[in-house]
Scaffold this active site. Structure first.
Site, mmCIF file in Angstrom:
data_model
loop_
_atom_site.group_PDB
_atom_site.id
_atom_site.type_symbol
_atom_site.label_atom_id
_atom_site.label_comp_id
_atom_site.label_asym_id
_atom_site.label_seq_id
_atom_site.Cartn_x
_atom_site.Cartn_y
_atom_site.Cartn_z
ATOM 1 N N GLU A 106 39.720 -23.484 40.346
ATOM 2 C CA GLU A 106 41.163 -23.802 40.172
ATOM 3 C C GLU A 106 42.009 -22.557 40.473
ATOM 4 O OE1 GLU A 106 42.495 -26.843 39.156
ATOM 5 O OE2 GLU A 106 40.688 -27.893 38.526
HETATM 6 C C1 LIG Z 1 31.110 -24.479 40.789
HETATM 7 C C2 LIG Z 1 32.266 -24.456 41.721
HETATM 8 C C3 LIG Z 1 33.009 -25.609 41.896
HETATM 9 C C4 LIG Z 1 34.070 -25.612 42.807
HETATM 10 N N1 LIG Z 1 34.746 -26.790 43.056
HETATM 11 C C5 LIG Z 1 35.637 -26.827 44.077
HETATM 12 C C6 LIG Z 1 36.197 -28.078 44.492
HETATM 13 O O1 LIG Z 1 35.931 -29.145 43.914
HETATM 14 N N2 LIG Z 1 37.044 -28.083 45.551
HETATM 15 C C7 LIG Z 1 37.379 -26.943 46.224
HETATM 16 O O2 LIG Z 1 38.138 -27.024 47.171
HETATM 17 N N3 LIG Z 1 36.872 -25.732 45.839
HETATM 18 C C8 LIG Z 1 35.999 -25.657 44.804
HETATM 19 N N4 LIG Z 1 35.447 -24.459 44.439
HETATM 20 C C9 LIG Z 1 35.842 -23.253 45.144
HETATM 21 C C10 LIG Z 1 36.642 -22.271 44.301
HETATM 22 O O3 LIG Z 1 37.929 -22.778 44.088
HETATM 23 C C11 LIG Z 1 36.620 -20.922 45.034
HETATM 24 O O4 LIG Z 1 35.327 -20.397 44.874
HETATM 25 C C12 LIG Z 1 37.652 -19.950 44.541
HETATM 26 O O5 LIG Z 1 38.942 -20.414 44.871
HETATM 27 C C13 LIG Z 1 37.468 -18.542 45.106
HETATM 28 O O6 LIG Z 1 37.233 -18.533 46.478
HETATM 29 P P1 LIG Z 1 35.989 -17.708 47.049
HETATM 30 O O7 LIG Z 1 34.801 -18.129 46.289
HETATM 31 O O8 LIG Z 1 35.958 -17.858 48.519
HETATM 32 O O9 LIG Z 1 36.293 -16.204 46.661
HETATM 33 P P2 LIG Z 1 37.223 -15.171 47.454
HETATM 34 O O10 LIG Z 1 38.506 -15.807 47.822
HETATM 35 O O11 LIG Z 1 36.435 -14.543 48.533
HETATM 36 O O12 LIG Z 1 37.491 -14.108 46.326
HETATM 37 C C14 LIG Z 1 36.566 -13.079 45.958
HETATM 38 C C15 LIG Z 1 37.241 -12.155 44.955
HETATM 39 O O13 LIG Z 1 38.378 -11.538 45.566
HETATM 40 C C16 LIG Z 1 39.538 -11.817 44.812
HETATM 41 N N5 LIG Z 1 40.671 -12.012 45.711
HETATM 42 C C17 LIG Z 1 40.753 -12.792 46.808
HETATM 43 N N6 LIG Z 1 41.966 -12.705 47.353
HETATM 44 C C18 LIG Z 1 42.675 -11.860 46.580
HETATM 45 C C19 LIG Z 1 44.007 -11.356 46.617
HETATM 46 N N7 LIG Z 1 44.895 -11.718 47.533
HETATM 47 N N8 LIG Z 1 44.381 -10.483 45.659
HETATM 48 C C20 LIG Z 1 43.523 -10.097 44.684
HETATM 49 N N9 LIG Z 1 42.260 -10.529 44.608
HETATM 50 C C21 LIG Z 1 41.843 -11.410 45.539
HETATM 51 C C22 LIG Z 1 39.224 -13.098 44.031
HETATM 52 O O14 LIG Z 1 40.032 -13.215 42.884
HETATM 53 C C23 LIG Z 1 37.764 -12.889 43.718
HETATM 54 O O15 LIG Z 1 37.643 -12.065 42.598
HETATM 55 C C24 LIG Z 1 34.414 -24.426 43.507
HETATM 56 C C25 LIG Z 1 33.666 -23.261 43.283
HETATM 57 C C26 LIG Z 1 32.599 -23.268 42.433
HETATM 58 C C27 LIG Z 1 31.800 -22.013 42.277
#
Ligand SMILES: Cc1cc2nc3c(=O)[nH]c(=O)nc-3n(C[C@H](O)[C@H](O)[C@H](O)COP(=O)(O)OP(=O)(O)OC[C@H]3O[C@@H](n4cnc5c(N)ncnc54)[C@H](O)[C@@H]3O)c2cc1C
Length: 599
Positions: free
Chosen positions: A412
């Site tokens: 979220e």
């Molecule tokens: C169990 C699970 C269920 C999920 N369910 C869904 C779903 O139903 N639908 C869906 O669409 N997605 C879903 N997700 C995806 C989830 O929303 C994303 O994993 C999340 O938004 C983070 O994206 P990422 O994993 O690519 O991390 P990244 O975006 O690569 O982030 C990595 C780190 O960098 C930080 N970061 C990134 N950008 C910035 C910034 N601009 N400033 C500061 N810090 C930053 C983040 O906070 C994090 O700490 C799910 C994920 C999991 C693990």
């Protein structure tokens, strides 16, 4: 600014920060004490279901991973019959037609349901809401009854391997077919909840890959070219399904375009606002459930001939768990009340009004996502500690709670991004003149010399009211100065460590004020102790955060002058520091006596 907007601010709509500058206009908020009989009944029915049908099956639910998810789907169908897949969906689409607050009450109770709760939330929230709020009549009539009855399960596909937080970078492409009858979708999604068993997916794409033409599509399972990949093996919520999706020349009927072209990303973000608020409610429910586990164990486990609940350091943990859950709950339902009011005044047939309604409290929704998930994590972590070595053993619930709690800080929108959302929106509203932040900061300088540290009025919780106002003033001083130094958005966003500190101040202020207003209206000895403890700690933390911001911005005499202002603002506390230890003991003793969460 329109007259309507002005009234909204005066009513405390925009987080009541401006109203709090010595004139706390917001004195009445929605609280759990005001639940209607219908809301209480819904919560009670949901509670019986969770206790009887979900909690005894938590291990079995987790063992379904990669299977057919029969238990989860069966339980979704069961709650559909109880009306809990469409609590706030209109009756004409098969829903229960109840209010938003009832849906929040149900979310809170279901929050205790571990992996199953995640499947339920993904289905009834982000899997259903985009159609509920942005679907046209034909789409609503076609899909909502299936989703609400549990015949179909929904999922929400926004995240991509290269585009997680940065959803603007999503690459899934939609191209209109030459005959104009369908869109051809190509791309991939990752980490999609419910995907192992869902029948319907809301997919974010860009028309022709054009960033200005984001769009959402309703994609049915079984559409040729649409495949669900291998189940992920996860740290926690192991009984929820999380898979990647692959889309190769997937032909989606043109009538399955959701909302307007160019608005897809807004549909996603604004749907997420409600998801974040509901996550605040769910983590509140989970937190209370873990408190029950902690106190039960602490009362039963003996060391040195005594139940460990009698040791001060265990009491301290138990007390702070209760404080976290109750304060978050206060802010959750305050916000639910605000959203409810906004929804009642919205014509959901109008796309722009719908977007506005979902966006109105995005600051508060982001705050509650962060506050709820971090409170739950704190409680789950301390519960492991209360259990000692047994907390580390899989046979004990404490171990599962901790693993399950962790995801809430990631999905979220990560907590980093929600912190940025809260503060940047606040500063943006201030920059546009919707919140007189900089002006208030300047006006404050004069006020400060005279008022702070004066005798407190002789009324209950006068110190806490003064501290909440003091925290707001600290926020004005620090936030106002940030706006002066970095008047352009691009410059502000480059100062993330500063924004994080300001955002933490917002969270502390919002929770403090929510708890304070609640206890002022409804009283309660333990509730008073909770508010006194939380507000004191919040005020100390706010002063530290504001100092750190100003130390980054200023130096020399200027810094001294700003630190002097903060010191003056902190004077009421310096002169009236409360005894935290006795407050903690009072709260913990009541919990131990009750042997379960009692508020
Ligand atoms: C169990 C699970 C269920 C999920 N369910 C869904 C779903 O139903 N639908 C869906 O669409 N997605 C879903 N997700 C995806 C989830 O929303 C994303 O994993 C999340 O938004 C983070 O994206 P990422 O994993 O690519 O991390 P990244 O975006 O690569 O982030 C990595 C780190 O960098 C930080 N970061 C990134 N950008 C910035 C910034 N601009 N400033 C500061 N810090 C930053 C983040 O906070 C994090 O700490 C799910 C994920 C999991 C693990």
């Amino acid at each position: 600014m329109s007259a309507e907007k002005k009234d909204d601010i005066a009513a405390g709509g925009y987080f009541s920060i401006p109203a709090g500058l010595g004139f706390p206009v917001t004195t009445k908020i929605f609280t759990p004490e005001k639940f209607t009989e219908e809301q209480k009944m819904a919560a009670e029915t949901a509670k019986k279901f969770i206790e009887k049908d979900v909690l005894p099956k938590l291990a079995a639910i987790d063992e379904q991973t990669g299977g057919d998810y029969g238990i989860t789907v069966g339980l979704l169908k069961k709650v559909a019959d109880m009306g809990f897949l469409g609590t706030d969906v209109a009756e004409e689409y098969g829903g229960s037609g109840l209010d938003f607050t009832t849906a929040m009450c149900v979310s809170e109770v279901f929050g205790a349901g571990g992996s199953w709760a995640v499947s339920w939330a993904a289905h009834s929230g982000i899997g259903t809401h985009p159609i509920l709020f942005f679907g046209n009549e034909a789409q609503k009539k076609k899909y909502l009854p299936k989703l609400v009855s549990g015949e179909w399960t929904g999922a929400f596909g926004a995240t991509e391997p290269e585009a997680g937080t940065d959803l603007y970078g999503a690459k899934t492409k939609a191209t209109l077919s030459p005959d104009g009858k369908s869109y051809i979708l190509n791309g991939s999604k990752t980490f999609i909840s419910n995907s192992g068993f869902a029948n319907l997916f809301v997919i974010l794409a860009k028309i022709d890959g054009d960033p200005k033409k984001s769009a959402c599509f309703i994609v049915e399972k079984g559409t040729p070219g649409f495949t669900v990949g291998k189940e992920e093996s996860k740290m926690g919520i192991c009984g929820s399904s999380t898979c990647p999706l692959n889309l190769v020349d997937v032909q989606v009927p043109a009538e399955n375009l959701l909302g307007e072209i160019g608005k897809g990303i807004h549909i996603i973000f604004n749907t997420l606002n409600l998801g974040r608020l509901k996550l605040g409610a769910m983590t509140t429910g989970s937190g209370k459930s873990v408190i029950n586990d902690a106190v039960k164990y602490a009362v039963e486990r003996k060391q040195f001939g005594l139940p460990i609940s009698q040791f001060g350091m265990i009491k301290e943990k138990l007390a702070n768990m209760v404080v976290g859950a109750w304060m978050t709950e206060s802010a959750v339902y305050r916000t639910a009340g605000l959203v409810e009011e906004k929804f009642n005044a919205t014509d959901f047939k109008d796309f722009t009004q719908t977007l506005d309604a979902l966006r109105e409290y995005e600051i508060e929704c982001a705050i509650l996502k962060v506050a709820g998930s971090e409170m739950f994590w704190y409680i789950a972590d301390e519960n492991v500690q209360v259990h000692g070595g047994y907390g580390y053993i899989k046979d004990y619930l404490a171990e599962r709670y901790l693993r399950d709690a962790r995801i809430n800080r990631i999905f979220e929108g990560t907590n980093e991004i929600n912190r940025l959302t809260a503060i940047l929106n606040m500063l943006e509203r201030a920059g546009k003149g919707k919140l007189p932040l900089a002006k208030a900061g300047a006006a404050l300088a004069a006020q400060l010399e005279e008022s702070a540290g004066e005798e407190l009025p002789d009324e209950p919780l006068a110190l806490q009211a003064e501290l909440v106002n003091g925290m707001k003033k600290m926020f004005f001083v620090a936030g106002g100065r940030v706006l002066e130094k970095f008047p352009v958005r691009e410059k502000i966003v480059a100062q993330q460590e500063i924004l994080r500190r300001l955002s933490d101040m917002l969270i502390l202020i919002y929770l403090s004020e929510s708890g304070l207003l609640r206890v002022k209206e409804h009283g309660g000895e333990i509730q008073e102790a909770i508010v006194k403890l939380y507000v004191q700690n919040a005020a100390l933390e706010c002063e530290k955060l504001a100092k750190e911001v100003l130390a980054f911005l200023e130096e020399g005499d200027m810094l001294k002058s700003y630190l002097g202002r903060l010191k003056r603002l902190g004077r009421p506390l310096a002169n009236n520091l409360l005894d935290s230890v006795s407050l903690e003991r009072k709260i913990a003793d009541k919990l131990i006596e009750s042997k379960k969460y009692f508020l």
